[in-house]
Design an enzyme around this catalytic site. Structure first.
Site, PDB file in Angstrom:
ATOM      1  N   CYS A  29     -46.686 -12.575  14.314  1.00  0.00           N
ATOM      2  CA  CYS A  29     -47.619 -11.683  14.997  1.00  0.00           C
ATOM      3  C   CYS A  29     -49.074 -12.034  14.744  1.00  0.00           C
ATOM      4  O   CYS A  29     -49.976 -11.408  15.289  1.00  0.00           O
ATOM      5  CB  CYS A  29     -47.348 -10.234  14.607  1.00  0.00           C
ATOM      6  SG  CYS A  29     -47.870  -9.843  12.931  1.00  0.00           S
TER       7      CYS A  29
ATOM      8  N   LYS B  62     -20.450 -32.111 -19.108  1.00  0.00           N
ATOM      9  CA  LYS B  62     -21.092 -31.391 -18.003  1.00  0.00           C
ATOM     10  C   LYS B  62     -21.289 -32.299 -16.795  1.00  0.00           C
ATOM     11  O   LYS B  62     -21.815 -33.405 -16.921  1.00  0.00           O
ATOM     12  CB  LYS B  62     -22.468 -30.869 -18.465  1.00  0.00           C
ATOM     13  CG  LYS B  62     -22.385 -29.730 -19.470  1.00  0.00           C
ATOM     14  CD  LYS B  62     -21.975 -28.466 -18.771  1.00  0.00           C
ATOM     15  CE  LYS B  62     -22.392 -27.193 -19.346  1.00  0.00           C
ATOM     16  NZ  LYS B  62     -23.558 -26.645 -19.647  1.00  0.00           N
TER      17      LYS B  62
ATOM     18  N   CYS C 131     -46.658  -9.566   5.476  1.00  0.00           N
ATOM     19  CA  CYS C 131     -47.353  -9.292   6.723  1.00  0.00           C
ATOM     20  C   CYS C 131     -47.513  -7.777   6.783  1.00  0.00           C
ATOM     21  O   CYS C 131     -46.531  -7.052   6.819  1.00  0.00           O
ATOM     22  CB  CYS C 131     -46.541  -9.778   7.922  1.00  0.00           C
ATOM     23  SG  CYS C 131     -47.151  -9.087   9.471  1.00  0.00           S
TER      24      CYS C 131
ATOM     25  N   ASP D 146       0.822  -1.214   0.000  1.00  0.00           N
ATOM     26  CA  ASP D 146       0.000   0.000   0.000  1.00  0.00           C
ATOM     27  C   ASP D 146       0.856   1.263   0.000  1.00  0.00           C
ATOM     28  O   ASP D 146       0.518   2.261  -0.636  1.00  0.00           O
ATOM     29  CB  ASP D 146      -0.936   0.016   1.215  1.00  0.00           C
ATOM     30  CG  ASP D 146      -2.039  -1.023   1.074  1.00  0.00           C
ATOM     31  OD1 ASP D 146      -2.244  -1.503  -0.057  1.00  0.00           O
ATOM     32  OD2 ASP D 146      -2.669  -1.357   2.086  1.00  0.00           O
TER      33      ASP D 146
ATOM     34  N   CYS E 181     -49.429 -14.316   9.765  1.00  0.00           N
ATOM     35  CA  CYS E 181     -48.008 -14.138  10.048  1.00  0.00           C
ATOM     36  C   CYS E 181     -47.596 -15.044  11.211  1.00  0.00           C
ATOM     37  O   CYS E 181     -48.244 -15.042  12.249  1.00  0.00           O
ATOM     38  CB  CYS E 181     -47.738 -12.673  10.393  1.00  0.00           C
ATOM     39  SG  CYS E 181     -46.050 -12.389  10.927  1.00  0.00           S
TER      40      CYS E 181
ATOM     41  N   GLU F 100     -12.226 -16.836 -18.391  1.00  0.00           N
ATOM     42  CA  GLU F 100     -13.506 -16.772 -17.693  1.00  0.00           C
ATOM     43  C   GLU F 100     -13.347 -15.871 -16.472  1.00  0.00           C
ATOM     44  O   GLU F 100     -12.422 -16.037 -15.690  1.00  0.00           O
ATOM     45  CB  GLU F 100     -13.865 -18.205 -17.264  1.00  0.00           C
ATOM     46  CG  GLU F 100     -15.303 -18.435 -16.978  1.00  0.00           C
ATOM     47  CD  GLU F 100     -16.166 -18.661 -18.223  1.00  0.00           C
ATOM     48  OE1 GLU F 100     -15.640 -18.609 -19.356  1.00  0.00           O
ATOM     49  OE2 GLU F 100     -17.371 -18.871 -18.033  1.00  0.00           O
TER      50      GLU F 100
ATOM     51  N   TYR G 291      -7.713 -19.679 -20.700  1.00  0.00           N
ATOM     52  CA  TYR G 291      -7.643 -21.026 -21.268  1.00  0.00           C
ATOM     53  C   TYR G 291      -7.359 -21.096 -22.764  1.00  0.00           C
ATOM     54  O   TYR G 291      -7.290 -22.186 -23.322  1.00  0.00           O
ATOM     55  CB  TYR G 291      -8.927 -21.808 -20.944  1.00  0.00           C
ATOM     56  CG  TYR G 291     -10.201 -21.084 -21.321  1.00  0.00           C
ATOM     57  CD1 TYR G 291     -10.565 -20.926 -22.647  1.00  0.00           C
ATOM     58  CD2 TYR G 291     -11.020 -20.553 -20.333  1.00  0.00           C
ATOM     59  CE1 TYR G 291     -11.715 -20.255 -22.997  1.00  0.00           C
ATOM     60  CE2 TYR G 291     -12.187 -19.881 -20.672  1.00  0.00           C
ATOM     61  CZ  TYR G 291     -12.532 -19.729 -22.012  1.00  0.00           C
ATOM     62  OH  TYR G 291     -13.658 -19.062 -22.348  1.00  0.00           O
TER      63      TYR G 291
ATOM     64  N   LEU H 183     -19.257 -24.249 -26.944  1.00  0.00           N
ATOM     65  CA  LEU H 183     -18.737 -25.608 -26.919  1.00  0.00           C
ATOM     66  C   LEU H 183     -19.917 -26.557 -27.030  1.00  0.00           C
ATOM     67  O   LEU H 183     -20.983 -26.286 -26.486  1.00  0.00           O
ATOM     68  CB  LEU H 183     -18.029 -25.876 -25.588  1.00  0.00           C
ATOM     69  CG  LEU H 183     -16.679 -25.201 -25.365  1.00  0.00           C
ATOM     70  CD1 LEU H 183     -16.263 -25.378 -23.913  1.00  0.00           C
ATOM     71  CD2 LEU H 183     -15.634 -25.805 -26.289  1.00  0.00           C
TER      72      LEU H 183
ATOM     73  N   CYS I 229     -45.095  -5.977  14.110  1.00  0.00           N
ATOM     74  CA  CYS I 229     -44.566  -7.324  13.875  1.00  0.00           C
ATOM     75  C   CYS I 229     -43.078  -7.340  14.261  1.00  0.00           C
ATOM     76  O   CYS I 229     -42.268  -6.650  13.640  1.00  0.00           O
ATOM     77  CB  CYS I 229     -44.767  -7.666  12.400  1.00  0.00           C
ATOM     78  SG  CYS I 229     -44.275  -9.317  11.948  1.00  0.00           S
TER      79      CYS I 229
ATOM     80  N   GLU J  75      -9.295 -29.817 -19.247  1.00  0.00           N
ATOM     81  CA  GLU J  75      -9.300 -28.640 -18.385  1.00  0.00           C
ATOM     82  C   GLU J  75     -10.619 -28.604 -17.650  1.00  0.00           C
ATOM     83  O   GLU J  75     -11.596 -29.182 -18.103  1.00  0.00           O
ATOM     84  CB  GLU J  75      -9.210 -27.356 -19.230  1.00  0.00           C
ATOM     85  CG  GLU J  75      -7.878 -27.116 -19.868  1.00  0.00           C
ATOM     86  CD  GLU J  75      -7.988 -26.033 -20.945  1.00  0.00           C
ATOM     87  OE1 GLU J  75      -8.639 -25.003 -20.690  1.00  0.00           O
ATOM     88  OE2 GLU J  75      -7.431 -26.246 -22.029  1.00  0.00           O
TER      89      GLU J  75
ATOM     90  N   ASP K 243     -17.004 -21.787 -14.259  1.00  0.00           N
ATOM     91  CA  ASP K 243     -18.355 -21.274 -14.446  1.00  0.00           C
ATOM     92  C   ASP K 243     -18.411 -19.789 -14.092  1.00  0.00           C
ATOM     93  O   ASP K 243     -18.482 -19.407 -12.935  1.00  0.00           O
ATOM     94  CB  ASP K 243     -19.324 -22.071 -13.568  1.00  0.00           C
ATOM     95  CG  ASP K 243     -20.742 -21.984 -14.081  1.00  0.00           C
ATOM     96  OD1 ASP K 243     -20.928 -21.466 -15.199  1.00  0.00           O
ATOM     97  OD2 ASP K 243     -21.646 -22.426 -13.374  1.00  0.00           O
TER      98      ASP K 243
ATOM     99  N   LYS L  60     -14.029 -26.772 -16.567  1.00  0.00           N
ATOM    100  CA  LYS L  60     -14.883 -25.765 -17.187  1.00  0.00           C
ATOM    101  C   LYS L  60     -15.301 -24.800 -16.083  1.00  0.00           C
ATOM    102  O   LYS L  60     -16.120 -25.129 -15.229  1.00  0.00           O
ATOM    103  CB  LYS L  60     -16.101 -26.432 -17.825  1.00  0.00           C
ATOM    104  CG  LYS L  60     -16.927 -25.488 -18.682  1.00  0.00           C
ATOM    105  CD  LYS L  60     -17.895 -26.273 -19.553  1.00  0.00           C
ATOM    106  CE  LYS L  60     -18.590 -25.395 -20.559  1.00  0.00           C
ATOM    107  NZ  LYS L  60     -19.527 -24.458 -19.957  1.00  0.00           N
TER     108      LYS L  60
ATOM    109  N   LYS M 234      -9.942 -31.038 -25.124  1.00  0.00           N
ATOM    110  CA  LYS M 234      -9.516 -30.401 -26.367  1.00  0.00           C
ATOM    111  C   LYS M 234      -8.439 -31.242 -27.042  1.00  0.00           C
ATOM    112  O   LYS M 234      -7.571 -31.794 -26.363  1.00  0.00           O
ATOM    113  CB  LYS M 234      -8.935 -29.005 -26.077  1.00  0.00           C
ATOM    114  CG  LYS M 234      -9.916 -28.078 -25.388  1.00  0.00           C
ATOM    115  CD  LYS M 234      -9.278 -26.766 -24.960  1.00  0.00           C
ATOM    116  CE  LYS M 234     -10.310 -25.915 -24.225  1.00  0.00           C
ATOM    117  NZ  LYS M 234      -9.742 -24.698 -23.622  1.00  0.00           N
TER     118      LYS M 234
HETATM  119  P1  AMP Z   1     -21.212 -22.805 -23.340  1.00  0.00           P
HETATM  120  O1  AMP Z   1     -21.396 -21.419 -22.766  1.00  0.00           O
HETATM  121  O2  AMP Z   1     -21.945 -23.856 -22.587  1.00  0.00           O
HETATM  122  O3  AMP Z   1     -21.378 -22.830 -24.835  1.00  0.00           O
HETATM  123  O4  AMP Z   1     -19.695 -23.170 -23.068  1.00  0.00           O
HETATM  124  C1  AMP Z   1     -18.674 -22.456 -23.663  1.00  0.00           C
HETATM  125  C2  AMP Z   1     -18.051 -21.576 -22.662  1.00  0.00           C
HETATM  126  O5  AMP Z   1     -17.374 -22.295 -21.640  1.00  0.00           O
HETATM  127  C3  AMP Z   1     -16.979 -20.733 -23.258  1.00  0.00           C
HETATM  128  O6  AMP Z   1     -17.493 -19.587 -23.867  1.00  0.00           O
HETATM  129  C4  AMP Z   1     -16.153 -20.379 -22.064  1.00  0.00           C
HETATM  130  O7  AMP Z   1     -16.587 -19.144 -21.550  1.00  0.00           O
HETATM  131  C5  AMP Z   1     -16.465 -21.434 -21.027  1.00  0.00           C
HETATM  132  N1  AMP Z   1     -15.278 -22.149 -20.522  1.00  0.00           N
HETATM  133  C6  AMP Z   1     -15.027 -22.346 -19.214  1.00  0.00           C
HETATM  134  N2  AMP Z   1     -13.890 -23.010 -19.030  1.00  0.00           N
HETATM  135  C7  AMP Z   1     -13.374 -23.267 -20.266  1.00  0.00           C
HETATM  136  C8  AMP Z   1     -12.203 -23.913 -20.717  1.00  0.00           C
HETATM  137  N3  AMP Z   1     -11.331 -24.483 -19.866  1.00  0.00           N
HETATM  138  N4  AMP Z   1     -12.000 -23.970 -22.048  1.00  0.00           N
HETATM  139  C9  AMP Z   1     -12.893 -23.419 -22.912  1.00  0.00           C
HETATM  140  N5  AMP Z   1     -14.013 -22.784 -22.535  1.00  0.00           N
HETATM  141  C10 AMP Z   1     -14.267 -22.712 -21.217  1.00  0.00           C
HETATM  142 ZN    ZN Z   2     -46.215 -10.168  11.259  1.00  0.00          ZN
END
Ligand code: AMP
Ligand code: ZN
Length: 664
Positions: free
Chosen positions: A405, A308, A420, A35, A402, A169, A221, A81, A426, A110, A114, A112, A284
């Site tokens: 109350c 999935k 309520c 900092d 409720c 991601e 990725y 994908l 309450c 790899e 989210d 996936k 891949k």
């Molecule tokens: P979907 O949205 O179900 O079509 O899946 C494709 C999306 O998976 C891509 O657009 C990426 O954003 C995501 N994703 C997450 N991890 C990976 C990875 N290791 N390689 C490629 N795509 C990935």
């Molecule tokens: Zn109440």
């Protein structure tokens, strides 16, 4: 060392420590030292704006506001994908691949991740632009927001190509997500549903400083460019890592689908130990040449497939449906379950959302139900096992009164939730409202916590937030665990809340639908509670972004005689119920429509003061000179390049005194 060298050195050091901390998770200096260095750089940059750099580590804190995001066409399309859910589907995919390419096949597995996909463009080792996926052909330019994510390098190291895109991601790890939600709940706001949507929503926030406060991360990725400096996908991952990107170490090379399946089965279980959410495995083809040969379908690469994971689901018995009352009176039905192990935690309760949800799924007490845990923190019931239902089980009759109350519940037209209506009688509503009033983002009353509020209410010492200001030390000392010192702190904290500005007081009142942003907007527009109380629904609706539910809720709040009495009392106690007059007096719109750039060092006022003066008088401050700049306020030691640019563009160059004259 010259100033320029010093600035460059600090930037390099800070970039390096950012990398050690956020990418490698191996910090070498303390947060404090970090900092201090950052502060030193900030000060130098303020003082010597001629050395500004849009990729300086000081930009990580955000501040830039994007009103509307520019649409950018992806140079390389962002594909989806194709998905698979079973061993057979994976094997079918391999067969198709083998038909199209010759030679030995290897796969990279790899996880996936989210979150929300992002494409980053780098030129000459510098982050140039960040664009969301959009429809795959074009997305939104969210560069300002992305720069605040500490693990994304603004400057690369090593042998990177001159120009390339890298895909990844944007995710929100569980821990940071939970912390964000805890803060929201404390402020009386609805918690976010899940990390994925929150991450994706964060990218489109207008205020990058707000994005900077969110603990986002970015996992990379894939590299896309004309000439990839590698022969295999796995090598490109290693390269990207060496240039400073965060590429998860879980990626592995596999020789056949059997090995791929082992990887999948392993991570199906162990993904719960990861700090972030994953929803599958991406397989891949490793060889980039083979990838080229395989090419793309209309929507996705033929050389990759996602597997999935099944959402974790368990069957358990629903023992009882109970009802919770929130601070706004909203009723949430809760399923009390026979405890069951799910995704690494024991689940005992699940939200049933509202009456419609219960009716739709036909959920009844005693049923065997399926509980699922997706990204949501609170598990949900997705269905009933009707084969296990005792035919005598009665249909669920939603609560009519409720649970706290006894008041008859109401449900307004078009709303999913029951309420309520016993606003002032309450207990959970009374306590919840006062807890909201004292919370950090509202009146921020030090020395007073949520539990103490409940104690105070239960001891009949307070009934509403105005009563807080009548509390005396003698009243609260007899309370459980209340020592002399803490009683004093509490009284002082309440006293100090009288300094909290109007906009936050307005938020603190806890008017339904009036969150922080709306409160700010209303405070700015009406300037006092009296003006706001006098406003009609039409008046309110005329304000930008104030919709019907807000307008109605504000009207309802102020039409209650009890609320008006509370406001009268707050006013008497000295709580801020109008915008500070002094502050208001300094505000004009003399500079409206004009954009200023400030450069150099000034005699009479500091750079920050200048900036404030411009903004308070309706002007805009920008960091760099462009065709849109109206005035350059020039101080001592201004950078020669800025001056040259201003002269070239014909910008008005004014001195400090000339600027001050504009305002007088
Ligand atoms: P979907 O949205 O179900 O079509 O899946 C494709 C999306 O998976 C891509 O657009 C990426 O954003 C995501 N994703 C997450 N991890 C990976 C990875 N290791 N390689 C490629 N795509 C990935
Ligand atoms: Zn109440």
């Amino acid at each position: 060392m010259t100033t320029e060298e010093k600035i460059r050195q600090l930037r390099e050091e800070l970039n390096h420590h950012n990398y050690l901390y956020y990418v490698l998770d191996k910090p070498e200096i303390s947060d404090y030292d970090f900092d201090m260095k950052l502060k030193e750089l900030q000060e130098l940059e303020e003082q010597y704006p001629e050395y500004e750099d849009p990729n300086s580590p000081t930009r990580r804190v955000g501040g830039a506001v994007t009103k509307s995001f520019e649409t950018v066409v992806h140079q390389y399309r962002m594909y989806s994908l194709s998905n698979s859910y079973s061993q057979e589907e994976l094997e079918d995919w391999e067969k198709r691949v083998k038909k199209l390419v010759d030679g030995k096949l290897q796969y990279v597995c790899e996880l996936k991740y989210d979150g929300a996909s992002i494409s980053l463009t780098y030129e000459n080792g510098k982050l140039k632009r960040a664009v969301t996926r959009g429809d795959g052909f074009q997305g939104d330019d969210v560069t300002n927001n992305i720069k605040t994510i500490r693990s994304i390098p603004l400057k690369l190291k090593g042998d990177y190509p001159e120009k390339f895109d890298i895909r990844g991601e944007i995710i929100l790890p569980y821990e940071g997500f939970a912390k964000m939600n805890a803060e929201r709940v404390e402020a009386g706001e609805e918690p976010y549903a899940n990390p994925r949507n929150t991450a994706s929503g964060s990218l489109k926030l207008q205020d990058s400083a707000e994005v900077a406060r969110r603990p986002l991360d970015c996992l990379l990725y894939s590299i896309v460019t004309e000439k990839i400096p590698a022969k295999t996908h796995f090598e490109t991952l290693e390269k990207a890592r060496s240039w400073g990107f965060k590429v998860p170490a879980e990626a592995e090379l596999k020789d056949n689908i059997g090995e791929v399946l082992d990887y999948i089965n392993y991570w199906d279980i162990h993904r719960h130990d990861l700090p972030y959410e994953t929803d599958g495995v991406v397989v891949k083809v490793n060889d980039l040449h083979q990838q080229d040969e395989l090419g793309y379908t209309a929507k996705s690469p033929r050389w990759a497939i996602a597997y999935k994971f099944k959402a974790e689901q368990e069957a358990t018995k629903l023992k009882k449906i109970t009802y919770q009352v929130g601070r706004t009176g909203a009723i949430t039905p809760v399923a009390n379950l026979e405890p069951v192990q799910l995704a690494g935690t024991i689940v005992k309760r699940a939200s049933l959302h509202n009456a419609d949800q219960i009716a739709k799924l036909d959920i009844r007490e005693g049923d065997t139900v399926f509980v699922e845990k997706g990204g949501e923190i609170i598990p949900k019931i997705v269905g009933v096992d009707f084969t296990k239902r005792d035919p005598d089980t009665p249909e669920t009759k939603y609560a009519e009164n409720c649970p706290e109350c006894g008041t008859e519940l109401i449900r307004k037209e078009g709303e999913a939730q029951h309420y309520c209506p016993n606003y002032n009688g309450c207990p959970p509503q009374i306590i919840g409202r006062i807890q909201h009033y004292i919370s950090r983002k509202a009146m921020d009353i030090e020395g007073l916590g949520g539990e103490t509020v409940a104690l105070l209410v239960n001891a009949n010492l307070i009934e509403n937030y105005a009563d807080l200001y009548t509390l005396k030390k003698e009243d609260i000392l007899p309370l459980e665990r209340m020592a002399e010192k803490s009683a004093e702190n509490l009284i002082n904290g309440i006293e100090k809340s009288k300094e909290i500005p109007f906009e936050r007081t307005l938020f603190a009142l806890g008017i339904r639908y009036v969150g922080e942003t709306v409160a700010k907007k209303l405070a700015k527009h009406y300037k006092s509670i009296d003006a706001l109380m006098a406003a009609s629904e039409e008046d309110l609706l005329a304000i930008d972004e104030i919709g019907e539910s807000i307008a109605r809720s504000v009207r309802e709040f102020f039409s209650s005689e009890e609320n008006r009495e509370i406001i009268r009392r707050l006013k008497d106690y000295g709580v801020q119920l109008e915008i500070d007059a002094e502050l208001l007096a300094n505000h004009t719109d003399k500079l409206a429509g004009n954009t200023f750039v400030i450069s150099g060092v000034f005699e009479k006022v500091s750079r920050n003061e200048l900036k404030k003066m411009i903004e308070e008088n309706g002007g805009k401050v920008s960091g760099s000179i462009s065709g849109k700049t109206d005035y350059l306020v020039a101080g001592e030691n201004m950078g020669p390049s800025k001056l040259a640019k201003a002269e070239k563009l014909g910008t008005n160059i004014i001195s400090e005194d000339e600027f001050l004259k504009m305002l007088s």
